[in-house]
Structures are given as C-alpha cells and as structure tokens.
Scaffold this active site. Structure first.
Site, short mmCIF file in Angstrom:
data_model
loop_
_atom_site.label_atom_id
_atom_site.label_comp_id
_atom_site.label_asym_id
_atom_site.label_seq_id
_atom_site.Cartn_x
_atom_site.Cartn_y
_atom_site.Cartn_z
N HIS A 108 41.96 52.14 40.16
CA HIS A 108 42.42 53.59 40.34
C HIS A 108 41.18 54.54 39.30
O HIS A 108 41.12 54.11 38.29
CB HIS A 108 43.77 53.55 39.23
CG HIS A 108 44.40 54.83 39.52
ND1 HIS A 108 45.17 55.26 40.58
CD2 HIS A 108 44.68 55.89 38.49
CE1 HIS A 108 45.74 56.63 39.98
NE2 HIS A 108 45.46 56.72 39.05
N ASP A 154 40.72 57.93 38.01
CA ASP A 154 41.04 59.19 37.53
C ASP A 154 40.25 60.44 37.46
O ASP A 154 39.29 60.28 36.40
CB ASP A 154 41.88 58.91 36.22
CG ASP A 154 43.07 58.14 36.39
OD1 ASP A 154 43.54 57.55 35.69
OD2 ASP A 154 43.90 58.66 37.34
N MET A 202 39.47 64.11 36.79
CA MET A 202 39.99 65.48 35.77
C MET A 202 38.93 66.39 35.70
O MET A 202 37.80 66.10 35.31
CB MET A 202 40.49 65.08 34.54
CG MET A 202 41.47 63.92 34.76
SD MET A 202 41.77 63.35 33.19
CE MET A 202 42.90 61.78 33.49
N HIS A 212 42.39 59.17 42.25
CA HIS A 212 43.54 60.36 41.98
C HIS A 212 42.90 61.49 41.43
O HIS A 212 42.38 61.35 40.39
CB HIS A 212 44.59 59.59 41.00
CG HIS A 212 45.46 60.43 40.41
ND1 HIS A 212 46.06 60.00 39.09
CD2 HIS A 212 45.96 61.62 40.84
CE1 HIS A 212 46.93 60.91 38.72
NE2 HIS A 212 46.93 61.80 39.87
N MET A 228 43.00 64.67 39.54
CA MET A 228 43.88 65.94 39.09
C MET A 228 42.71 67.06 38.77
O MET A 228 42.20 67.30 37.66
CB MET A 228 44.23 65.40 37.56
CG MET A 228 45.39 64.22 37.81
SD MET A 228 45.36 62.96 36.47
CE MET A 228 43.97 62.06 37.05
N MET A 237 53.93 60.49 39.04
CA MET A 237 53.32 60.50 37.61
C MET A 237 54.74 60.07 36.44
O MET A 237 55.58 60.71 36.47
CB MET A 237 52.90 61.88 37.06
CG MET A 237 51.42 62.07 38.01
SD MET A 237 50.44 60.79 37.90
CE MET A 237 49.91 60.78 35.98
N GLY A 239 46.53 63.73 32.44
CA GLY A 239 45.40 64.31 31.58
C GLY A 239 44.84 62.85 30.40
O GLY A 239 43.66 63.03 30.28
N PHE A 240 45.92 62.00 30.31
CA PHE A 240 45.29 60.98 29.27
C PHE A 240 45.99 59.57 29.47
O PHE A 240 47.09 59.48 29.94
CB PHE A 240 45.63 61.55 27.93
CG PHE A 240 45.07 62.73 27.53
CD1 PHE A 240 45.65 64.12 27.82
CD2 PHE A 240 43.69 62.93 27.02
CE1 PHE A 240 45.03 65.45 27.56
CE2 PHE A 240 42.90 64.04 26.58
CZ PHE A 240 43.77 65.01 26.94
N GLY A 255 47.15 56.09 27.85
CA GLY A 255 47.93 55.60 26.46
C GLY A 255 49.12 56.49 26.25
O GLY A 255 49.62 56.25 25.07
N ASP A 284 52.34 55.95 37.96
CA ASP A 284 51.21 56.04 37.21
C ASP A 284 51.38 56.54 35.69
O ASP A 284 51.71 57.96 35.64
CB ASP A 284 50.14 56.89 37.86
CG ASP A 284 48.73 57.19 37.28
OD1 ASP A 284 48.27 58.08 37.75
OD2 ASP A 284 48.53 56.47 36.19
N GLY A 285 51.45 55.80 34.83
CA GLY A 285 51.35 56.40 33.44
C GLY A 285 52.57 55.50 32.52
O GLY A 285 53.72 55.61 32.83
N GLY A 286 51.75 54.76 31.42
CA GLY A 286 52.61 54.06 30.45
C GLY A 286 53.16 52.81 31.11
O GLY A 286 54.16 52.37 30.68
N SER A 332 45.66 51.57 29.78
CA SER A 332 45.55 50.92 28.60
C SER A 332 46.14 49.75 28.40
O SER A 332 45.47 48.69 27.80
CB SER A 332 46.20 51.87 27.43
OG SER A 332 47.48 52.53 28.01
#
Ligand code: DX5
Ligand code: ZN
Length: 214
Positions: A31, A33, A35, A64, A66, A138, A143-144, A146, A176-178, A199
């Site tokens: 993946h 990212d 940005m 992906h 953004m 999402m 944006g970040f 972790g 996507d995320g966490g 992460s």
C-alpha cells in the site's frame, strides 16, 4: 484476506531488507500512501519513488492518493507501475469526474478504487458501486500512520458489503487505518477482504504481524 502493508511506516534506512521481508510474508499487496500536503496535512512520495518500488518488487502496487488533483496525476502513477489507483470521493468537486476517471483507469487495464474519509456519509459511494473494483473505507482520518481504529467503521463496512451483495458485486472492500490483529477480526467479520496495515506490520516482526491479520 488480502494484506496490503503501508510503506508509509517502513524504515527507509532498511528499505530493501524490508521489501524482502514483505515478499517472504503472506502479504500480496504493498500500500503506497501518496499525500500532497493540501488534501491532507502531510507530504509523502510521488511517481518516481513508485518507479523504484516497481523495480524492487513484483508485489501488487496498491496506490492510495490523498491528493487534491487525482485526475492530473493518474497517468503518472499508472505509468510508474501502479496496479491499483484509489482516489478520494471528496477530492473531486465535479462529481461527474469520478466515473470518468474510473473509466479512464480501466481503459489502461488497471484497477481503480474509491475512498471516503470517516466523516463522509457512506451513501456518497452508492452512485458508484458498479464503477470501481475496490472501495477503501478509511478507519482513521487520513494523513498519518499509527492512529487508532475508529470503531464506527465496522457498521460502514457491513452496510457497504450488504449493498454490494444486493447488486451481485464482488468488489473489494479495503480498510485502512489502525489495523492490528484485533481490529482485523472486526473488519473481516463486517465484510472486508483487503486490510491495510502500516505501523502494526513495520513496528513488529513483519511475517508474524502479516500472518496475524489473515
Ligand atoms: C493514512 C494512510 C494509511 C496509514 C495506515 O492516511 O492512508 O494507509 O498509512 O497506517 P496505520 O496502519 O499505522 O494506521
Ligand atoms: Zn492509505
């Protein structure tokens, strides 16, 4: 379950070593990212870095973006080796451009995905169910890496999978995320079939972390 580790969290002092570890793991995708510092308050990499990844690995490149102008950059990322190009519904002001960009990506023989941020109503995806290979939900504010998984994502995943089933569609639902072993289970049960993890994968033993998400 397809696992798509996000290189946003990669240790860039050990890039080649970690790509080899990814290839030795059960991860099928990478993946990527992108940005632009406008659509999200962070800045990452462009098509030339993707070219490097394309040379370094045969893993499926899941891009992906953004960014504010996904139409302008689409051909650059496809030419750089993207296998899938996912852009944000929120980024296109003229909504007719969403189907146009999907058709353009399909003309190049590539996969395309549509993503929405956690605060965007799920209904905004409804007009496009037949136009995309993949929908990216999402589960953090983009944006970040972790960040913590937003629990309300589960019902969005389940509702989208219900809509797709009703249309007889087998499109991917990517989350996507966490993502970690615990949230992966929630997403699988809700109907996701692709998981992004940054992460969690790169801060642990890559092979074990990927295995724990399957
Ligand atoms: C966030 C990115 C995600 C992020 C995932 O804007 O789109 O792909 O890298 O990172 P983790 O898995 O650490 O939440
Ligand atoms: Zn991402």
């Amino acid at each position: 379950m397809i696992i798509s580790p996000s290189v946003l969290s990669m240790d860039y002092s050990r890039m080649n070593e970690q790509i080899k570890e990814l290839e030795a793991s059960d991860a099928e995708w990478i993946h990527f990212d992108v940005m632009d510092g406008h659509f999200v308050p962070n800045l990452t990499f462009g098509p030339d870095i993707l070219k490097g990844f394309r040379k370094a690995t045969n893993l499926y490149l899941d891009v992906h973006v953004m960014i504010e102008n996904p139409v302008f950059f689409a051909d650059r990322f496809l030419a750089a080796g993207a296998d899938n190009y996912t852009f944000h519904e929120e980024a296109l002001i003229h909504k007719e451009d969403i189907k146009k960009l999907a058709a353009h990506i399909h003309e190049q023989g590539k996969s395309c995905g549509l993503s929405i941020k956690p605060g965007t109503p799920l209904e905004y995806l409804k007009p496009y169910l037949h136009d995309f290979d993949l929908f990216l939900i999402m589960s953090v504010e983009p944006g970040f890496g972790g960040q913590k998984f937003i629990p309300a994502s589960a019902v969005r995943i389940h509702t989208l999978r219900t809509w797709l089933n009703e249309e007889g569609l087998k499109s991917h639902i990517e989350v996507d995320g966490g993502i970690n072993a615990e949230t992966a289970k929630i997403c699988r049960e809700a109907g996701a079939d692709v998981l992004v993890a940054g992460s969690y994968v790169f801060k642990n033993d890559i092979r074990e972390a990927v295995k724990s998400l399957e």
